[in-house]
Design a protein around this motif. Structure first.
Motif, PDB file in Angstrom:
ATOM      1  N   GLU A  72       0.832  -1.200   0.000  1.00  0.00           N
ATOM      2  CA  GLU A  72       0.000   0.000   0.000  1.00  0.00           C
ATOM      3  C   GLU A  72       0.872   1.257   0.000  1.00  0.00           C
ATOM      4  OE1 GLU A  72      -3.446   0.245   2.443  1.00  0.00           O
ATOM      5  OE2 GLU A  72      -3.662  -1.939   2.592  1.00  0.00           O
ATOM      6  N   ASN A  73       0.344   2.332  -0.608  1.00  0.00           N
ATOM      7  CA  ASN A  73       1.065   3.601  -0.704  1.00  0.00           C
ATOM      8  C   ASN A  73       2.466   3.422  -1.288  1.00  0.00           C
ATOM      9  OD1 ASN A  73      -1.006   5.300   0.514  1.00  0.00           O
ATOM     10  ND2 ASN A  73      -0.532   4.218   2.421  1.00  0.00           N
ATOM     11  N   PHE A  74       2.549   2.637  -2.334  1.00  0.00           N
ATOM     12  CA  PHE A  74       3.844   2.421  -2.988  1.00  0.00           C
ATOM     13  C   PHE A  74       4.365   3.722  -3.591  1.00  0.00           C
ATOM     14  CE2 PHE A  74       6.206   1.510  -6.941  1.00  0.00           C
ATOM     15  CZ  PHE A  74       7.303   0.857  -6.393  1.00  0.00           C
ATOM     16  N   ILE A  75       3.467   4.542  -4.126  1.00  0.00           N
ATOM     17  CA  ILE A  75       3.848   5.855  -4.634  1.00  0.00           C
ATOM     18  C   ILE A  75       3.101   6.928  -3.860  1.00  0.00           C
ATOM     19  CG2 ILE A  75       4.478   5.094  -6.970  1.00  0.00           C
ATOM     20  CD1 ILE A  75       1.709   6.045  -7.907  1.00  0.00           C
ATOM     21  N   SER A  76       3.641   8.130  -3.857  1.00  0.00           N
ATOM     22  CA  SER A  76       3.011   9.252  -3.169  1.00  0.00           C
ATOM     23  C   SER A  76       1.992   9.924  -4.083  1.00  0.00           C
ATOM     24  CB  SER A  76       4.077  10.267  -2.752  1.00  0.00           C
ATOM     25  OG  SER A  76       4.655  10.865  -3.910  1.00  0.00           O
ATOM     26  N   GLU A  77       1.208  10.832  -3.504  1.00  0.00           N
ATOM     27  CA  GLU A  77       0.245  11.596  -4.307  1.00  0.00           C
ATOM     28  C   GLU A  77       0.975  12.422  -5.369  1.00  0.00           C
ATOM     29  OE1 GLU A  77      -2.560  13.911  -2.110  1.00  0.00           O
ATOM     30  OE2 GLU A  77      -2.854  12.349  -0.598  1.00  0.00           O
TER      31      GLU A  77
END
Length: 275
Positions: A72-77
């Protein structure tokens, strides 16, 4: 070059055979295209913390479901925004079942088992830092992708992808996908069921993919269970990037190792444009 109407791209239909989207249903009529659904389906959902497929939220009615890794949340916004903006500067090509796509990989004829290097210029520049991040995960140690496919889904087009197994002649053990812009569900299915568990009809396991997560399929989830994204699970625009590595035949000691080295050298220069 900016793709026309990057919000949904609902301009044409590329469906063939039994595949369908909302556009071709309007043209040809839904009844002629409706695929027959199995009468009995056993529905489970995947719990990433326990690695179990759970039936109706009951731990007692569950079974181990190996071959799925969720990050989860492998990349940021901010990274997601940058990736999507960059993709939307390239052309999105119409694909089947209401999807649009961008391919960064060699041209392949899977039926004739032929790979053509011409035109392949490598993976896109922004993927370099993502691949390095993937390789920090023990289950992705040594992961060297040779192909990246970006797919664009939108509810206005009725986008989906039918249950399928990815090729295993060219593509290797791990399939890696980054899910962007919206949550969705990856549906794993086994048409013959699990008779050893008393489930003689089709079994489906819903794997929830949060926005900006990464999912890896390997082992049984890669080779035994088909995977799909159903139309009803696309609620907003969804973009995903799937990375594939080479099979043993194209690695050191394999019959086509020389071609494999050539493909990897191109792929990992990270200077690619869509083909």
């Amino acid at each position: 070059m900016m793709a026309p109407d990057s919000s949904d791209g609902a301009t044409s239909c590329a469906c063939k055979g039994i595949r369908r989207c909302l556009m071709c249903e309007k043209l040809k009529g839904k009844g002629q295209l409706e695929a027959s659904e199995p009468q009995v389906v056993h529905h489970f959902h995947y719990n990433p913390e326990t690695g179990l497929a759970i039936y109706k939220d009951a731990e007692a009615a569950s079974f181990p479901f190996p071959g799925v890794f969720l990050w989860e949340n492998f990349i940021s916004e901010e990274e997601e925004r940058e990736l999507i903006n960059t993709m939307d500067q390239d052309v999105w090509n119409q694909s089947q079942s209401g999807r649009r796509k961008q391919d960064f990989g060699p041209k392949v004829n899977f039926k004739k088992r032929k790979v053509r290097v011409g035109g392949f210029s490598g993976l896109p520049a922004l993927s370099q830092k993502l691949v390095l991040r993937m390789q920090q995960e023990p289950s992705l140690a040594g992961f060297q992708p040779v192909e990246q496919c970006n797919l664009d889904y939108h509810p206005q087009r009725g986008s989906s992808i039918d249950p399928h197994l990815d090729d295993s002649w060219l593509w290797g053990e791990r399939l890696v996908t980054i899910n962007m812009l919206s949550n969705t569900t990856l549906t794993m299915s086994l048409e013959q069921g699990l008779p050893e568990l008393g489930l003689g009809e089709e079994v489906r396991v819903a794997v929830h993919l949060p926005r900006r997560s990464l999912v890896v399929l390997y082992g049984e989830a890669r080779h035994r269970w088909k995977h799909a994204i159903h139309r009803e699970d696309v609620h907003e625009r969804r973009v995903c990037s799937t990375y594939r590595e080479l099979s043993a035949e194209f690695l050191l000691g394999g019959q086509q190792a020389e071609l494999g080295v050539q493909l990897l050298n191109i792929a990992l220069n990270f200077q690619g444009t869509p083909i």
